[in-house]
Motif scaffolding. Structure first.
Motif, PDB file in Angstrom:
ATOM      1  N   THR A  94       0.852  -1.182   0.000  1.00  0.00           N
ATOM      2  CA  THR A  94       0.000   0.000   0.000  1.00  0.00           C
ATOM      3  C   THR A  94       0.896   1.243   0.000  1.00  0.00           C
ATOM      4  O   THR A  94       2.090   1.156   0.316  1.00  0.00           O
ATOM      5  N   PRO A  95       0.355   2.415  -0.321  1.00  0.00           N
ATOM      6  CA  PRO A  95       1.166   3.634  -0.228  1.00  0.00           C
ATOM      7  C   PRO A  95       1.793   3.818   1.150  1.00  0.00           C
ATOM      8  O   PRO A  95       2.945   4.229   1.268  1.00  0.00           O
ATOM      9  N   ALA A  96       1.048   3.477   2.200  1.00  0.00           N
ATOM     10  CA  ALA A  96       1.601   3.599   3.557  1.00  0.00           C
ATOM     11  C   ALA A  96       2.775   2.657   3.760  1.00  0.00           C
ATOM     12  O   ALA A  96       3.800   3.031   4.345  1.00  0.00           O
ATOM     13  N   GLU A  97       2.648   1.436   3.278  1.00  0.00           N
ATOM     14  CA  GLU A  97       3.730   0.456   3.423  1.00  0.00           C
ATOM     15  C   GLU A  97       4.946   0.856   2.599  1.00  0.00           C
ATOM     16  O   GLU A  97       6.088   0.639   3.022  1.00  0.00           O
ATOM     17  N   LEU A  98       4.724   1.446   1.437  1.00  0.00           N
ATOM     18  CA  LEU A  98       5.838   1.933   0.629  1.00  0.00           C
ATOM     19  C   LEU A  98       6.568   3.059   1.344  1.00  0.00           C
ATOM     20  O   LEU A  98       7.800   3.083   1.389  1.00  0.00           O
ATOM     21  N   ALA A  99       5.801   3.993   1.911  1.00  0.00           N
ATOM     22  CA  ALA A  99       6.411   5.101   2.648  1.00  0.00           C
ATOM     23  C   ALA A  99       7.234   4.582   3.818  1.00  0.00           C
ATOM     24  O   ALA A  99       8.345   5.052   4.079  1.00  0.00           O
ATOM     25  N   ASN A 100       6.695   3.586   4.536  1.00  0.00           N
ATOM     26  CA  ASN A 100       7.416   2.992   5.661  1.00  0.00           C
ATOM     27  C   ASN A 100       8.707   2.331   5.203  1.00  0.00           C
ATOM     28  O   ASN A 100       9.770   2.493   5.804  1.00  0.00           O
ATOM     29  N   ALA A 101       8.611   1.542   4.134  1.00  0.00           N
ATOM     30  CA  ALA A 101       9.777   0.812   3.631  1.00  0.00           C
ATOM     31  C   ALA A 101      10.872   1.774   3.196  1.00  0.00           C
ATOM     32  O   ALA A 101      12.065   1.537   3.448  1.00  0.00           O
ATOM     33  N   ILE A 102      10.496   2.856   2.546  1.00  0.00           N
ATOM     34  CA  ILE A 102      11.484   3.833   2.089  1.00  0.00           C
ATOM     35  C   ILE A 102      12.104   4.563   3.273  1.00  0.00           C
ATOM     36  O   ILE A 102      13.319   4.765   3.333  1.00  0.00           O
ATOM     37  N   ALA A 103      11.287   4.937   4.251  1.00  0.00           N
ATOM     38  CA  ALA A 103      11.810   5.621   5.431  1.00  0.00           C
ATOM     39  C   ALA A 103      12.789   4.740   6.196  1.00  0.00           C
ATOM     40  O   ALA A 103      13.815   5.204   6.697  1.00  0.00           O
ATOM     41  N   LEU A 104      12.465   3.439   6.274  1.00  0.00           N
ATOM     42  CA  LEU A 104      13.321   2.503   7.001  1.00  0.00           C
ATOM     43  C   LEU A 104      14.437   1.931   6.135  1.00  0.00           C
ATOM     44  O   LEU A 104      15.229   1.112   6.609  1.00  0.00           O
ATOM     45  N   GLN A 105      14.473   2.338   4.844  1.00  0.00           N
ATOM     46  CA  GLN A 105      15.461   1.784   3.897  1.00  0.00           C
ATOM     47  C   GLN A 105      15.356   0.252   3.854  1.00  0.00           C
ATOM     48  O   GLN A 105      16.359  -0.463   3.825  1.00  0.00           O
ATOM     49  N   ASP A 106      14.122  -0.229   3.869  1.00  0.00           N
ATOM     50  CA  ASP A 106      13.842  -1.671   3.923  1.00  0.00           C
ATOM     51  C   ASP A 106      13.744  -2.237   2.507  1.00  0.00           C
ATOM     52  O   ASP A 106      12.670  -2.341   1.919  1.00  0.00           O
ATOM     53  N   ARG A 107      14.890  -2.616   1.961  1.00  0.00           N
ATOM     54  CA  ARG A 107      14.928  -3.140   0.591  1.00  0.00           C
ATOM     55  C   ARG A 107      14.191  -4.464   0.454  1.00  0.00           C
ATOM     56  O   ARG A 107      13.597  -4.746  -0.582  1.00  0.00           O
TER      57      ARG A 107
END
Length: 204
Positions: A94-107
């Motif tokens: 989801t957009p929220a999960e994408l934002a989280n992954a990018i903020a956490l640098q979660d490749r």
């Protein structure tokens, strides 16, 4: 230029929706997540549209929210990401999960999407960390997650997130819990207090 379709679902395909607008049927290519929300043939629907015009074709891409459409366009600013991969990402996260992954640098979270390998995932989290919309759901501290992703968070915060992760929670869940804990604990709280309050948040 078409920006929005409001009509009736004529057909749902594997990667598209056929929408009847006053007798004219439009083919809108959508993420799997969007298609799952549209319902079935005969039901009313609204799609926000991104129109691609090429020399040999006009293609419409449909989204249930404006935010999803913004992410579709943002993802394609990354080298190697086209419409197909952008839709695959929005089908997986989801957009929220994408934002989280990018903020956490979660490749690893980003690379769950079909067609996204480790190198592309690295480019996404690196190139979009300062461009991603500041949206990640309610009660989530994107600033904290960026600090964690960049390795510059304070020791108590980093230790608390690490401890919760070691207990089996995802890094995203741990970061959300610690962010919430910080609001009630205040500045200067030690890791033990953040862990205790974080566990309380996770048990709700």
């Amino acid at each position: 230029m078409i920006g929005k379709l409001k009509g009736t679902i004529e057909e749902i395909g594997e990667d598209y929706a056929l929408v009847d607008v006053h007798g004219v049927c439009y083919v809108a290519y959508c993420s799997a997540r969007t298609l799952s929300k549209l319902g079935s043939a005969g039901e009313a629907c609204i799609l926000f549209i991104e129109t691609y015009v090429r020399e040999d074709q006009i293609r419409l891409f449909g989204f249930t929210t404006v935010l999803e459409r913004e992410w579709f366009n943002l993802l394609q600013t990354v080298q190697g990401i086209g419409a197909k991969v952008a839709l695959a990402l929005l089908s997986t996260l989801t957009p929220a999960e994408l934002a989280n992954a990018i903020a956490l640098q979660d490749r690893s979270a980003v690379s769950r999407a079909p067609g996204v390998g480790p190198k592309v995932a690295m480019r996404i989290v690196t190139e979009l960390k300062n461009k991603a919309p500041a949206f990640a759901g309610e009660a989530i501290n994107i600033g904290l997650k960026q600090e964690l992703g960049e390795g510059v968070a304070s020791a108590p915060v980093a230790d608390a997130v690490s401890a919760l992760t070691n207990l089996g929670y995802s890094r995203d869940q741990a970061a959300n819990a610690v962010a919430a804990a910080m609001k009630s604990a205040g500045d200067g709280a030690d890791s033990a207090k953040l862990i205790r309050l974080g566990l309380k948040e996770l048990s709700r």
